[in-house]
Design an enzyme around this catalytic site. Structure first.
Site, PDB file in Angstrom:
ATOM      1  N   GLU A 276     102.972  53.765  90.371  1.00  0.00           N
ATOM      2  CA  GLU A 276     103.004  55.080  89.715  1.00  0.00           C
ATOM      3  C   GLU A 276     102.196  56.058  90.538  1.00  0.00           C
ATOM      4  O   GLU A 276     101.103  55.674  91.005  1.00  0.00           O
ATOM      5  CB  GLU A 276     102.444  54.981  88.298  1.00  0.00           C
ATOM      6  CG  GLU A 276     103.358  54.166  87.387  1.00  0.00           C
ATOM      7  CD  GLU A 276     102.903  54.116  85.932  1.00  0.00           C
ATOM      8  OE1 GLU A 276     101.961  54.835  85.570  1.00  0.00           O
ATOM      9  OE2 GLU A 276     103.497  53.341  85.167  1.00  0.00           O
ATOM     10  N   HIS A 295     105.473  57.896  82.459  1.00  0.00           N
ATOM     11  CA  HIS A 295     104.348  57.314  81.704  1.00  0.00           C
ATOM     12  C   HIS A 295     103.879  58.267  80.592  1.00  0.00           C
ATOM     13  O   HIS A 295     102.733  58.714  80.573  1.00  0.00           O
ATOM     14  CB  HIS A 295     103.190  56.970  82.659  1.00  0.00           C
ATOM     15  CG  HIS A 295     102.258  55.921  82.079  1.00  0.00           C
ATOM     16  ND1 HIS A 295     101.645  54.955  82.846  1.00  0.00           N
ATOM     17  CD2 HIS A 295     101.843  55.679  80.814  1.00  0.00           C
ATOM     18  CE1 HIS A 295     100.888  54.196  82.084  1.00  0.00           C
ATOM     19  NE2 HIS A 295     100.994  54.623  80.844  1.00  0.00           N
TER      20      HIS A 295
HETATM   21  P1  NAD Z   1      98.293  44.607  71.653  1.00  0.00           P
HETATM   22  O1  NAD Z   1      97.203  43.874  72.334  1.00  0.00           O
HETATM   23  O2  NAD Z   1      98.105  45.046  70.251  1.00  0.00           O
HETATM   24  O3  NAD Z   1      99.639  43.741  71.725  1.00  0.00           O
HETATM   25  C1  NAD Z   1     100.058  43.069  72.842  1.00  0.00           C
HETATM   26  C2  NAD Z   1     100.702  41.787  72.372  1.00  0.00           C
HETATM   27  O4  NAD Z   1     101.325  41.162  73.484  1.00  0.00           O
HETATM   28  C3  NAD Z   1      99.710  40.787  71.801  1.00  0.00           C
HETATM   29  O5  NAD Z   1     100.069  40.419  70.491  1.00  0.00           O
HETATM   30  C4  NAD Z   1      99.808  39.610  72.753  1.00  0.00           C
HETATM   31  O6  NAD Z   1      99.636  38.370  72.100  1.00  0.00           O
HETATM   32  C5  NAD Z   1     101.197  39.768  73.296  1.00  0.00           C
HETATM   33  N1  NAD Z   1     101.445  39.022  74.521  1.00  0.00           N
HETATM   34  C6  NAD Z   1     100.568  38.660  75.487  1.00  0.00           C
HETATM   35  N2  NAD Z   1     101.213  37.922  76.431  1.00  0.00           N
HETATM   36  C7  NAD Z   1     102.511  37.840  76.042  1.00  0.00           C
HETATM   37  C8  NAD Z   1     103.657  37.203  76.599  1.00  0.00           C
HETATM   38  N3  NAD Z   1     103.588  36.510  77.730  1.00  0.00           N
HETATM   39  N4  NAD Z   1     104.814  37.296  75.926  1.00  0.00           N
HETATM   40  C9  NAD Z   1     104.884  37.983  74.758  1.00  0.00           C
HETATM   41  N5  NAD Z   1     103.837  38.598  74.184  1.00  0.00           N
HETATM   42  C10 NAD Z   1     102.662  38.535  74.835  1.00  0.00           C
HETATM   43  O7  NAD Z   1      98.621  45.871  72.596  1.00  0.00           O
HETATM   44  P2  NAD Z   1      99.392  47.207  72.200  1.00  0.00           P
HETATM   45  O8  NAD Z   1      98.399  48.245  71.805  1.00  0.00           O
HETATM   46  O9  NAD Z   1     100.489  46.868  71.294  1.00  0.00           O
HETATM   47  O10 NAD Z   1      99.939  47.628  73.645  1.00  0.00           O
HETATM   48  C11 NAD Z   1     101.042  46.945  74.211  1.00  0.00           C
HETATM   49  C12 NAD Z   1     101.302  47.425  75.641  1.00  0.00           C
HETATM   50  O11 NAD Z   1     101.616  48.815  75.650  1.00  0.00           O
HETATM   51  C13 NAD Z   1     100.125  47.278  76.596  1.00  0.00           C
HETATM   52  O12 NAD Z   1     100.624  46.877  77.843  1.00  0.00           O
HETATM   53  C14 NAD Z   1      99.602  48.704  76.743  1.00  0.00           C
HETATM   54  O13 NAD Z   1      98.925  48.904  77.940  1.00  0.00           O
HETATM   55  C15 NAD Z   1     100.884  49.464  76.685  1.00  0.00           C
HETATM   56  N6  NAD Z   1     100.770  50.881  76.324  1.00  0.00           N
HETATM   57  C16 NAD Z   1     101.546  51.752  77.023  1.00  0.00           C
HETATM   58  C17 NAD Z   1     101.512  53.082  76.693  1.00  0.00           C
HETATM   59  C18 NAD Z   1     102.311  54.068  77.482  1.00  0.00           C
HETATM   60  O14 NAD Z   1     101.859  55.186  77.674  1.00  0.00           O
HETATM   61  N7  NAD Z   1     103.474  53.719  77.934  1.00  0.00           N
HETATM   62  C19 NAD Z   1     100.696  53.525  75.637  1.00  0.00           C
HETATM   63  C20 NAD Z   1      99.950  52.609  74.929  1.00  0.00           C
HETATM   64  C21 NAD Z   1      99.996  51.257  75.286  1.00  0.00           C
HETATM   65  C1  MLT Z   2      97.673  53.166  77.460  1.00  0.00           C
HETATM   66  O1  MLT Z   2      97.622  52.009  77.864  1.00  0.00           O
HETATM   67  O2  MLT Z   2      96.936  53.580  76.543  1.00  0.00           O
HETATM   68  C2  MLT Z   2      98.663  54.090  78.058  1.00  0.00           C
HETATM   69  O3  MLT Z   2      99.219  53.626  79.185  1.00  0.00           O
HETATM   70  C3  MLT Z   2      98.377  55.525  78.010  1.00  0.00           C
HETATM   71  C4  MLT Z   2      97.536  56.130  79.065  1.00  0.00           C
HETATM   72  O4  MLT Z   2      97.675  55.870  80.237  1.00  0.00           O
HETATM   73  O5  MLT Z   2      96.677  56.916  78.699  1.00  0.00           O
END
Ligand code: NAD
Ligand code: MLT
Length: 543
Positions: A276, A295
């Site tokens: 990215e 993102h």
């Molecule tokens: P979370 O920790 O609540 O949930 C993640 C889940 O994934 C957990 O329950 C965990 O057990 C599970 N997991 C781990 N390894 C795994 C596997 N091999 N197969 C299946 N499941 C598995 O996290 P969250 O707050 O739900 O966030 C999830 C993802 O979203 C993270 O990667 C986070 O960085 C990403 N995220 C992205 C954005 C964005 O801007 N695109 C925003 C927020 C979060």
């Molecule tokens: C996150 O993991 O919270 C997201 O990727 C959002 C961000 O980058 O702020």
């Protein structure tokens, strides 16, 4: 182990904390820090390499989103940095093991952007199913093509959610509202949680074979890198559509582009990428079946305020009051539990520091036992604090709640926990035992009132003292005149006695005495006291 130097003080003796901010975060959080007495906020966006390292050594905290790469080589070995706060969820841009080795706490704000990311995943899913980006571009370019953009409905389709945590769970709930059936795969989720979400929990392979649409919500770790690679893509139903709003790197992008070109995958909507910003040369950009956003999952006004405020409050509370919330490299204690367990954290640290100074030799084993009500609580932070106390006598500021347990392990010191929920003399009691090659000693402590730490036993002898400041401890013959002799020596050296406690198994047996004193005790005074024939094992202890 590098030293973490304390924050400097101003002319009035108040600590000055500097918080460095290197990614854009909402002003609301920064304002909280600016308004807190003793805090200054230094916003220097896009700092990297040696410049970042230098700035970190002179800062007490760092606030980042996902752009700043907090790698081992920019983390100062010494310096002031104590905490890295991630305004968001994913901490894959922070080398957490390297931070732990340096005693730097890493915390995130995991709930603040859950809804934003879940809604974005659904938005991508719908954009993909109804060709919205392509139809929009076509109309804007002057076309009116209706048959070209016939889409598909979510209703009645099978959605596979990989990772049923916070965001995956919210996606599942919303998908059910659209009339989809939802499959879930997550190694750490219980069948009960899946059932509550209306999700059928199955393994990844089975999910890949059955789902019409797949949405990824797992974290990026070494285990989940290329969770979806060429082999997994082959298992999927022909015509499957994939959404990734979690982390780039969960999907092998080259394999995905190939599967789309072959027609195995009908389309993908991606918010996150292996590199990215996504390089303009990426084959994904050339495919009409791919919808992309830069993102944006967490990029709502609401989520950005949420994560900024949460991380600012957590940093403030850690630097000022040592309260740890949402740490990814220290024992987690919820705010509700903190109210009960917090005073025991302070107690255990003092007891550990006290007991190790009474014990001869190098600790080989530390046992922390919980009795009564506290045994039913989450006490991991209390154990870490006890170990921190034990190690702090040798390591001083270099040990903290983040690195206490790893440091003990590194030094070959075994740490064990035990519980006993039976009611005893105190509603809650913590017992710390230290075993060295030559002796084993133990100390009991409890919290009286809201938060007053008391030591109530040493090696089975009952007593009641406040473990604070300078204390003189010794064993003595149980006969009249001894306290007087000790008091005379201390008085001659202008050392004021603040409290004293003498205890013995039964009258006439060897007693154990503790004097709390208001002034430092020099080696000379300690030698003079040790020369009293009635005393043995004299120690001057500072807690
Ligand atoms: P979370 O920790 O609540 O949930 C993640 C889940 O994934 C957990 O329950 C965990 O057990 C599970 N997991 C781990 N390894 C795994 C596997 N091999 N197969 C299946 N499941 C598995 O996290 P969250 O707050 O739900 O966030 C999830 C993802 O979203 C993270 O990667 C986070 O960085 C990403 N995220 C992205 C954005 C964005 O801007 N695109 C925003 C927020 C979060
Ligand atoms: C996150 O993991 O919270 C997201 O990727 C959002 C961000 O980058 O702020």
């Amino acid at each position: 182990m590098p030293d973490r130097s304390p924050a400097p003080r101003d002319k009035a003796g108040r600590t000055r904390f500097r918080v460095l901010v290197t990614d854009p975060v909402a002003e609301e959080g920064l304002e909280i820090l600016r308004r807190t007495a003793g805090f200054e906020v230094d916003v220097r966006l896009k700092l990297a390499g040696p410049e970042l390292k230098k700035a970190l050594a002179a800062s007490d905290a760092l606030v980042v989103r996902s752009e700043t790469k907090v790698t081992a080589d920019v983390m100062p070995d010494g310096g002031r940095l104590k905490v890295v706060g991630r305004a968001g969820v994913g901490v894959d841009n922070v080398d957490v093991p390297a931070a732990t080795r340096r005693g730097i706490l890493v915390m995130n704000a995991p709930q603040g952007n859950t809804i934003a990311a879940a809604e974005h995943a659904l938005a991508l899913l719908m954009a993909l199913m109804r060709n919205i980006p392509a139809a929009h571009a076509s109309l804007k370019s002057g076309e009116w093509k209706r048959s070209k953009f016939v889409g598909h409905e979510l209703y009645g389709k099978v959605l596979g959610v990989v990772g049923l945590g916070r965001i995956g769970g919210e996606v599942a709930k919303r998908a059910r509202a659209f009339g989809m059936s939802v499959l879930g795969s997550d190694p750490l989720i219980t069948v009960e949680r899946a059932r509550d979400l209306g999700v059928e929990l199955i393994d990844l392979k089975a999910l890949l074979k059955r789902a019409d649409l797949i949405s990824l919500h797992a974290p990026k770790t070494t285990e989940t890198r290329h969770l979806i690679g060429a082999a997994e893509l082959k298992l999927m139903k022909p015509g499957v559509r994939i959404v990734n709003c979690a982390r780039g790197g969960l999907i092998d992008e080259a394999a995905l582009a190939d599967a789309i070109q072959r027609g195995q995958v009908a389309g993908a909507a991606l918010d996150v990428f292996e590199t990215e910003p996504l390089p303009a040369t990426s084959p994904l950009l050339k495919l009409d079946q791919v919808v992309v956003t830069p993102h944006l999952g967490a990029s709502t006004a609401e989520a950005q305020v949420n994560v900024s405020v949460v991380i600012a409050e957590q940093i403030r509370d850690y630097l000022v009051s040592k309260i740890v919330r949402n740490a990814v490299n220290a024992p987690a204690t919820s705010p509700e539990a903190m109210g009960v367990v917090g005073p025991y954290i302070a107690l255990a640290e003092r007891m550990g520091r006290f007991l190790v100074q009474l014990t001869s030799g190098v600790p080989k084993r530390i046992i922390v036992e919980y009795r009564g009500e506290i045994a039913g609580r989450k006490f991991a932070g209390v154990t870490a604090a006890a170990v921190q106390g034990v190690l702090s006598v040798a390591l001083q500021d270099r040990v903290n709640v983040v690195n206490a347990l790893p440091l003990a392990k590194e030094r070959g010191i075994a740490v064990n926990e035990g519980t006993n929920t039976e009611p005893g003399e105190f509603s809650s009691l913590v017992r710390i035992t230290i075993a060295t090659a030559t002796e084993t000693r133990y100390m009991d402590g409890t919290v009286i009132g809201k938060d007053e730490p008391h030591v109530v036993g040493v090696d089975g002898l009952h007593l009641d003292i406040l473990p604070e400041g300078v204390m003189i401890t010794f064993q003595n013959d149980d006969r009249p005149g001894i306290v007087g002799k000790v008091g005379t020596i201390l008085g001659t050296h202008h050392i004021n006695i603040a409290g004293l406690h003498v205890c013995r198994p039964t009258p006439g047996q060897r007693a154990f005495s503790i004097f709390n004193v208001d002034n430092p005790v020099s080696d000379q005074v300690a030698r003079e006291l040790s020369r009293l024939a009635e005393l043995a094992n004299l120690r001057v202890v500072t807690v």
